[in-house]
Design an enzyme around this catalytic site. Sequence first.
Site, PDB file in Angstrom:
ATOM      1  CG  PHE A 190      50.330  49.967  20.473  1.00 48.85           C
ATOM      2  CD1 PHE A 190      49.569  50.805  21.272  1.00 48.85           C
ATOM      3  CD2 PHE A 190      50.765  48.757  21.006  1.00 48.85           C
ATOM      4  CE1 PHE A 190      49.251  50.450  22.575  1.00 48.85           C
ATOM      5  CE2 PHE A 190      50.455  48.402  22.315  1.00 48.85           C
ATOM      6  CZ  PHE A 190      49.702  49.250  23.105  1.00 48.85           C
ATOM      7  CG  HIS A 202      47.595  51.102  27.588  1.00 45.45           C
ATOM      8  ND1 HIS A 202      47.323  52.131  26.713  1.00 45.45           N
ATOM      9  CD2 HIS A 202      47.424  49.950  26.891  1.00 45.45           C
ATOM     10  CE1 HIS A 202      47.016  51.620  25.532  1.00 45.45           C
ATOM     11  NE2 HIS A 202      47.066  50.307  25.609  1.00 45.45           N
ATOM     12  CG  ASP A 246      40.021  46.209  21.049  1.00 44.34           C
ATOM     13  OD1 ASP A 246      40.721  47.082  21.600  1.00 44.34           O
ATOM     14  OD2 ASP A 246      38.811  46.334  20.846  1.00 44.34           O
ATOM     15  CE1 TYR A 297      45.213  52.874  18.262  1.00 43.31           C
ATOM     16  CE2 TYR A 297      46.336  52.043  16.315  1.00 43.31           C
ATOM     17  CZ  TYR A 297      46.380  52.617  17.569  1.00 43.31           C
ATOM     18  OH  TYR A 297      47.592  52.940  18.131  1.00 43.31           O
TER      19      TYR A 297
END
Length: 243
Positions: A98, A212, A85, A87
Site C-alpha cells: 500500500f 479491501h 501485489d 503497484y
Amino acid sequence: MWPEMTDTNAAAATQLMSANPSDWAVAPGWQDAVDTFFFSSTGQQLLDYLQQRLDDGAAIFPPQPLRALELTAPEDVRLVILGQDPYHGRGQAEGLAFSVASGVRLPPSLQNIFKEIQRDLGQPFPPFPQPGGSLVKWAQNGVLLLNTCLTVEEGQAASHSKRGWELLTDAIIRQVAEQGRPTVFMLWGSHAQSKRVLIPQDRGHLVLTSNHPSPLSALRPPVPFMGNGHFGAAKRFREQHGY
C-alpha cells in the site's frame, strides 16, 4: 556538484535490476525462511523466471522485492497489513504493501486508508510529519507491510501472481503468527482473508477483516472498509498488551 542522473540510474531507482536474492537485504531473523525458499525448486523457478523476464526487457517493480523484510525484523512485528501485489505504475512501488514512494500521487486505496485513520483515530490527513504516501515510518515501527506476491510487471496487475512468491510470504505469515507475541493482523479483501488459515487461533492474535480499501469495495457489504474501526481496535489492543 551532484552526479548527473543517467537513464540507467533512473531505472535502478524504480525497477528491479537483478534477479539475485543476495542483492536483496533482509533483517537477520527472516534469513532462514528466505534461504529455505530460494534454495527450493519453487524459489529457483521463480528466480529463473525473473531473470528471463529481465533478459526480455520487462520492467519489473519494485527495485527491492524484500524491502518489507529489511525494514521490519520479525522480533519487532506488532501489526501485519497484507496486500496482494505491488503497484504496477512506474515509480509507485517501493516494496511495502500500500505504500508509494515520496512525491508520488496517493493511490485511491491509500487515500481510503488515510481517511479511515482520520475518521477512526481523529488524526490529521495524512498522518505523517510530512505529506506523502510512503509508509516507511510504519515499517520502521513494527508494521509489517507485506504483499503476498512481491513483484509485478509495468502496467500488468497480478502478472507475477502464482509464480512462487506466495510460498515465501505464506512462510513469513506463519513465522509471525507462531511467535509468542500477540499480534494484530489486518486482512482486507478476500485475497488477504484467505490467509486466515495460516494464523493459529490460540495465540492471542487480533485478526481484523473487512472489504479491501479499493474504491470498488470500500463502501460495499458485507463489511465495508470505510468505518471498519480497525485502527482504533489495533490501538486498544496495543495498549492492552503494553506496546
